[in-house]
Enzyme design. Structure first.
Site, PDB file in Angstrom:
ATOM      1  N   ARG A 163       0.823  -1.216   0.000  1.00 42.47           N
ATOM      2  CA  ARG A 163       0.000   0.000   0.000  1.00 42.47           C
ATOM      3  C   ARG A 163       0.862   1.272   0.000  1.00 42.47           C
ATOM      4  NH1 ARG A 163      -2.869  -3.817  -0.696  1.00 42.47           N
ATOM      5  NH2 ARG A 163      -4.757  -4.340   0.471  1.00 42.47           N
ATOM      6  N   SER A 235     -10.416   0.887   3.853  1.00 42.16           N
ATOM      7  CA  SER A 235      -9.634   0.614   5.063  1.00 42.16           C
ATOM      8  C   SER A 235      -8.971   1.890   5.555  1.00 42.16           C
ATOM      9  CB  SER A 235      -8.538  -0.409   4.778  1.00 42.16           C
ATOM     10  OG  SER A 235      -9.117  -1.573   4.252  1.00 42.16           O
ATOM     11  N   GLU A 331      -3.916   4.295   6.348  1.00 44.56           N
ATOM     12  CA  GLU A 331      -3.823   4.080   4.895  1.00 44.56           C
ATOM     13  C   GLU A 331      -4.387   5.290   4.149  1.00 44.56           C
ATOM     14  OE1 GLU A 331      -4.801   0.099   3.326  1.00 44.56           O
ATOM     15  OE2 GLU A 331      -5.989   1.137   1.802  1.00 44.56           O
TER      16      GLU A 331
END
Ligand code: FAD
Ligand code: NAP
Length: 335
Positions: A163, A235, A331
């Protein structure tokens, strides 16, 4: 010609549905527009906005907000082994996935239904169900805001990680991705490592790009909150990647914790498990909540402000750290 709107609400431009205002919102349809924008408006600072599905705004935006709406999907090369496709940054990501599946280009079918734009896909190296977009990125084209020049980076130069990428780290806020080149193998192997996907695909017969895409769309629709009903940005936290000592310590209390091997002899554990054990799953405070079906996702149940959501996230982070000694990282991009 680019469009310029002044003093505009960004509520419909971010999936959390936060109603902050931007002094200037500029939409660029092509690279010529970009040149004009930087010549005419000469902005000091710029905030790049794609589909707004990975962003949390915590206040009004003084910087110029630039939305690259550069369209187009084109085959740019093909040999016995690979097919090369260039996609404009402003294409809707899932539209591009559908295009690939319909044309029998295998690779990104597991990334079906991820919201947002194609241009943002390299930013955090989007991933789902065992596939990361970096596996198929050949090259990224971008405009460098300080140098005022167009540049490219090969996939291997993008410093892709879990990520993450160079665009989310060293180059954050410094570039505008204008298009992404993908290379899809002619002979493609399906990725059915995630058991939920395999089970659903197996029910419908032999696996195909279409059956995988359909299975993933079904799973996601049944599990994830629809941002048009409940504002969210997917998320909020990343899954932590930890060392063996730490894993052993957690397993002593929670032997059932799922564990997945990660590069460098490390272990990935689901942040959702930690958040749930810390007592936050399904919890709500005012307009903000931790989603009942997926505790990684924070939800705006009404007119929450970005700061209310951030404060809620900080409490979760503190509790997880106190209980497990693990510092969760965000994130979502916080502005
Ligand atoms: P934005 O939110 O608009 O921007 C994200 C960041 O990228 C910002 O820092 C922005 O400045 C920058 N940026 C955007 N476009 C450009 C550009 N052209 N050039 C330079 N910088 C740019 N993510 C996953 O990885 N996997 C998932 O499975 C997943 N599922 C999700 C499910 C839901 C319901 C939601 C709401 C989100 C999910 N996400 C997932 C997160 C998000 O959809 C992705 O990260 C997506 O790639 C963000 O795209 P965007 O266009 O909305 O980016
Ligand atoms: P899930 O299938 O319930 O799994 C929970 C976590 O365990 C996931 O985060 C996943 O990590 C990991 N995992 C499960 N099976 C694995 C395997 N075989 N190998 C390695 N890791 C495994 O997760 P979910 O919440 O329903 O999400 C499904 C997928 O969609 C995940 O890949 C997730 O990342 C993605 N998703 C992402 C977002 C976002 O905003 N980033 C939002 C929704 C869904 P990974 O996350 O590393 O895959």
């Amino acid at each position: 010609m680019y469009s310029l709107q002044k003093n505009i609400s960004l509520k419909r431009f971010n999936t959390f549905g936060i109603g902050v205002r931007a002094k200037r919102l500029v939409i660029a349809e092509n690279t010529h527009d970009l040149d004009l924008i930087f010549n005419d408006l000469n902005p000091e600072k710029v905030l790049i906005l794609g589909g707004g599905s990975n962003i949390l705004f915590t206040g009004d935006v003084e910087d110029m907000v630039l939305k690259p709406s550069i369209k187009g999907i084109k085959e740019i090369g093909r040999d016995n082994q690979n097919i090369c496709i260039r996609v404009g940054a402003g294409e809707v990501w899932d539209g591009f996935v559908a295009y690939c599946v319909n044309n029998d280009y295998g690779g990104i079918e597991n990334l079906s239904l991820i919201p947002g734009s194609a241009g943002a896909a390299p930013m955090q190296n989007i991933g789902a169900y065992g596939v990361e977009v970096k596996e198929y990125i050949e090259e990224v084209e971008f405009y460098h805001l300080e140098k005022r020049s167009y540049e490219t980076l090969k996939g291997e130069e993008c410093e892709f990680g879990y990520r993450s990428s160079i665009f989310k780290t060293k180059l954050k806020g410094k570039i505008v991705i204008t298009s992404v080149h993908f290379s899809f193998p002619v002979k493609h192997e399906f990725n059915l490592h995630y058991s939920s996907v395999k089970e659903l695909v197996d029910k419908t017969g032999p696996a195909s790009l279409k059956s995988i895409r359909n299975a993933i769309i079904n799973i996601r629709n049944s599990k994830l909150p629809d941002p048009s009903m409940f504002g969210n940005a997917g998320s909020f936290f990343k899954n932590p990647v930890i060392e063996h000592d730490m894993l052993e310590r957690i397993q002593a209390t929670f032997p059932e914790i799922p564990v997945y091997p990660a590069p460098g002899n490390l272990y990935k554990i689901p942040a959702a498990f930690l958040i749930e054990k810390a007592g936050w799953k399904g919890k709500r405070e005012g307009n903000v909540g931790c989603y009942k079906n997926q505790s990684l996702i924070l939800v705006n149940y009404g007119n929450a402000t970005g700061n209310e959501i951030l404060e809620f996230a900080k409490k979760i982070k503190t509790d997880v750290e106190n209980q497990f000694g693990i510092k969760l990282s965000y994130e979502v991009n916080i502005f």
